[in-house]
Design a protein around this motif. Sequence first.
Motif, PDB file in Angstrom:
ATOM      1  N   SER A   7       0.919  -1.194   0.032  1.00  0.00           N
ATOM      2  CA  SER A   7       0.041  -0.017  -0.014  1.00  0.00           C
ATOM      3  C   SER A   7       0.954   1.239  -0.034  1.00  0.00           C
ATOM      4  O   SER A   7       2.039   1.237   0.267  1.00  0.00           O
ATOM      5  CB  SER A   7      -0.884  -0.067   1.218  1.00  0.00           C
ATOM      6  OG  SER A   7      -0.159   0.021   2.648  1.00  0.00           O
ATOM      7  N   GLY A   8       0.058   2.245  -0.199  1.00  0.00           N
ATOM      8  CA  GLY A   8       1.156   3.446  -0.135  1.00  0.00           C
ATOM      9  C   GLY A   8       1.375   4.326  -1.392  1.00  0.00           C
ATOM     10  O   GLY A   8       1.952   5.369  -1.520  1.00  0.00           O
ATOM     11  N   GLY A   9       1.140   3.570  -2.632  1.00  0.00           N
ATOM     12  CA  GLY A   9       1.311   4.227  -3.685  1.00  0.00           C
ATOM     13  C   GLY A   9       0.534   5.184  -4.331  1.00  0.00           C
ATOM     14  O   GLY A   9      -0.471   5.702  -3.363  1.00  0.00           O
ATOM     15  N   GLY A  10       0.713   6.024  -5.154  1.00  0.00           N
ATOM     16  CA  GLY A  10       0.169   6.978  -5.635  1.00  0.00           C
ATOM     17  C   GLY A  10       0.789   8.180  -6.653  1.00  0.00           C
ATOM     18  O   GLY A  10       1.798   7.599  -7.183  1.00  0.00           O
ATOM     19  N   LEU A  11       0.147   9.463  -6.910  1.00  0.00           N
ATOM     20  CA  LEU A  11       0.546  10.255  -7.664  1.00  0.00           C
ATOM     21  C   LEU A  11       1.379  11.370  -6.821  1.00  0.00           C
ATOM     22  O   LEU A  11       0.762  12.009  -6.001  1.00  0.00           O
ATOM     23  CB  LEU A  11      -0.303  11.014  -8.581  1.00  0.00           C
ATOM     24  CG  LEU A  11      -0.144  12.292  -9.433  1.00  0.00           C
ATOM     25  CD1 LEU A  11       0.890  11.699 -10.577  1.00  0.00           C
ATOM     26  CD2 LEU A  11      -1.352  12.698 -10.054  1.00  0.00           C
ATOM     27  N   VAL A  12       2.567  11.601  -7.311  1.00  0.00           N
ATOM     28  CA  VAL A  12       3.373  12.763  -6.765  1.00  0.00           C
ATOM     29  C   VAL A  12       4.249  13.693  -7.458  1.00  0.00           C
ATOM     30  O   VAL A  12       4.392  13.143  -8.790  1.00  0.00           O
ATOM     31  CB  VAL A  12       4.051  12.260  -5.437  1.00  0.00           C
ATOM     32  CG1 VAL A  12       5.442  11.218  -6.138  1.00  0.00           C
ATOM     33  CG2 VAL A  12       4.830  13.096  -4.581  1.00  0.00           C
ATOM     34  N   GLN A  13       4.460  14.757  -7.404  1.00  0.00           N
ATOM     35  CA  GLN A  13       5.303  15.707  -8.289  1.00  0.00           C
ATOM     36  C   GLN A  13       6.831  15.246  -8.061  1.00  0.00           C
ATOM     37  O   GLN A  13       7.173  14.691  -7.174  1.00  0.00           O
ATOM     38  CB  GLN A  13       4.928  17.211  -7.868  1.00  0.00           C
ATOM     39  CG  GLN A  13       3.684  17.519  -8.366  1.00  0.00           C
ATOM     40  CD  GLN A  13       3.690  19.124  -8.357  1.00  0.00           C
ATOM     41  OE1 GLN A  13       4.260  19.800  -7.492  1.00  0.00           O
ATOM     42  NE2 GLN A  13       2.812  19.752  -9.172  1.00  0.00           N
ATOM     43  N   ALA A  14       7.388  15.387  -9.085  1.00  0.00           N
ATOM     44  CA  ALA A  14       8.907  15.331  -8.846  1.00  0.00           C
ATOM     45  C   ALA A  14       9.532  16.016  -7.545  1.00  0.00           C
ATOM     46  O   ALA A  14       9.273  17.135  -7.627  1.00  0.00           O
ATOM     47  CB  ALA A  14       9.579  15.585 -10.132  1.00  0.00           C
ATOM     48  N   GLY A  15      10.474  15.377  -7.019  1.00  0.00           N
ATOM     49  CA  GLY A  15      10.998  16.122  -5.841  1.00  0.00           C
ATOM     50  C   GLY A  15      10.278  15.726  -4.752  1.00  0.00           C
ATOM     51  O   GLY A  15      10.773  15.896  -3.413  1.00  0.00           O
ATOM     52  N   GLY A  16       9.010  15.217  -4.762  1.00  0.00           N
ATOM     53  CA  GLY A  16       8.377  14.686  -3.617  1.00  0.00           C
ATOM     54  C   GLY A  16       8.654  13.436  -2.847  1.00  0.00           C
ATOM     55  O   GLY A  16       9.897  12.899  -3.400  1.00  0.00           O
ATOM     56  N   SER A  17       7.762  12.925  -2.085  1.00  0.00           N
ATOM     57  CA  SER A  17       8.079  11.716  -1.201  1.00  0.00           C
ATOM     58  C   SER A  17       6.908  10.783  -1.307  1.00  0.00           C
ATOM     59  O   SER A  17       5.667  11.304  -1.179  1.00  0.00           O
ATOM     60  CB  SER A  17       8.598  12.144   0.278  1.00  0.00           C
ATOM     61  OG  SER A  17       9.728  12.857   0.306  1.00  0.00           O
ATOM     62  N   LEU A  18       7.091   9.771  -1.110  1.00  0.00           N
ATOM     63  CA  LEU A  18       6.131   8.701  -0.802  1.00  0.00           C
ATOM     64  C   LEU A  18       6.479   7.474   0.147  1.00  0.00           C
ATOM     65  O   LEU A  18       7.977   7.206   0.167  1.00  0.00           O
ATOM     66  CB  LEU A  18       5.532   7.876  -2.138  1.00  0.00           C
ATOM     67  CG  LEU A  18       4.753   8.662  -2.828  1.00  0.00           C
ATOM     68  CD1 LEU A  18       4.256   7.939  -4.093  1.00  0.00           C
ATOM     69  CD2 LEU A  18       3.480   8.702  -2.065  1.00  0.00           C
ATOM     70  N   ARG A  19       5.862   7.000   0.899  1.00  0.00           N
ATOM     71  CA  ARG A  19       6.348   5.796   1.764  1.00  0.00           C
ATOM     72  C   ARG A  19       5.484   4.738   1.479  1.00  0.00           C
ATOM     73  O   ARG A  19       4.144   4.621   1.622  1.00  0.00           O
ATOM     74  CB  ARG A  19       6.245   5.805   3.356  1.00  0.00           C
ATOM     75  CG  ARG A  19       6.879   4.941   4.076  1.00  0.00           C
ATOM     76  CD  ARG A  19       6.794   5.204   5.784  1.00  0.00           C
ATOM     77  NE  ARG A  19       5.641   4.795   6.334  1.00  0.00           N
ATOM     78  CZ  ARG A  19       5.312   4.450   7.415  1.00  0.00           C
ATOM     79  NH1 ARG A  19       6.562   4.755   8.177  1.00  0.00           N
ATOM     80  NH2 ARG A  19       4.038   4.639   8.009  1.00  0.00           N
ATOM     81  N   LEU A  20       5.857   3.643   0.890  1.00  0.00           N
ATOM     82  CA  LEU A  20       5.144   2.414   0.559  1.00  0.00           C
ATOM     83  C   LEU A  20       5.423   1.433   1.836  1.00  0.00           C
ATOM     84  O   LEU A  20       6.248   1.244   2.694  1.00  0.00           O
ATOM     85  CB  LEU A  20       5.889   1.467  -0.643  1.00  0.00           C
ATOM     86  CG  LEU A  20       5.871   2.485  -1.855  1.00  0.00           C
ATOM     87  CD1 LEU A  20       6.661   1.672  -3.003  1.00  0.00           C
ATOM     88  CD2 LEU A  20       4.407   3.059  -2.159  1.00  0.00           C
ATOM     89  N   SER A  21       4.501   0.730   2.093  1.00  0.00           N
ATOM     90  CA  SER A  21       4.206  -0.333   3.088  1.00  0.00           C
ATOM     91  C   SER A  21       4.155  -1.834   2.590  1.00  0.00           C
ATOM     92  O   SER A  21       3.352  -1.919   1.499  1.00  0.00           O
ATOM     93  CB  SER A  21       3.150  -0.088   4.135  1.00  0.00           C
ATOM     94  OG  SER A  21       3.421   1.380   4.652  1.00  0.00           O
ATOM     95  N   CYS A  22       4.399  -3.005   3.105  1.00  0.00           N
ATOM     96  CA  CYS A  22       4.136  -4.070   2.559  1.00  0.00           C
ATOM     97  C   CYS A  22       4.027  -4.902   4.037  1.00  0.00           C
ATOM     98  O   CYS A  22       4.853  -5.114   4.943  1.00  0.00           O
ATOM     99  CB  CYS A  22       5.509  -4.808   2.082  1.00  0.00           C
ATOM    100  SG  CYS A  22       5.429  -6.318   1.736  1.00  0.00           S
ATOM    101  N   ALA A  23       2.590  -5.329   3.949  1.00  0.00           N
ATOM    102  CA  ALA A  23       2.196  -5.996   5.268  1.00  0.00           C
ATOM    103  C   ALA A  23       2.414  -7.649   5.042  1.00  0.00           C
ATOM    104  O   ALA A  23       1.878  -7.995   4.079  1.00  0.00           O
ATOM    105  CB  ALA A  23       0.788  -5.705   5.526  1.00  0.00           C
TER     106      ALA A  23
END
Length: 124
Positions: A7-23
């Motif tokens: 989970s945790g994917g999505g759309l983000v602008q260049a330079g941004g951050s995301l955190r993916l999780s794997c349960a």
Amino acid sequence: QVQLVESGGGLVQAGGSLRLSCAASGRTFNDYVMGWFRQAPGKEREVVATMRWSGGSTYYADSVQGRFTISRGNAKNTVYLQMNSLKPEDTAVYYCAAVRTFAKPTTPRAYDYWGQGTQVTVSS
């Protein structure tokens, strides 16, 4: 039966951050290596980062070194991929994977268990 749910994917602008999780569930994972892989359209699946479930021994692809961090949650059977300074070329479906081994595999075919994947899209 091992189950991995990202989970945790999505759309983000260049330079941004995301955190993916794997349960992760279905096993005691102490002897496992956990990996994050990604696959962009028309390209082969490639390793992003791996780590031993018991700690340490992390690996990062050159393309993400210094920007991404793989880690494990203390309280939950969850593996994270913190992604900073994202670039459009990071756009892909990201997969969590696991294999019971004392080696340090970085090829997709070495992994036995896979999640369903989560889409990450980085806009320029």
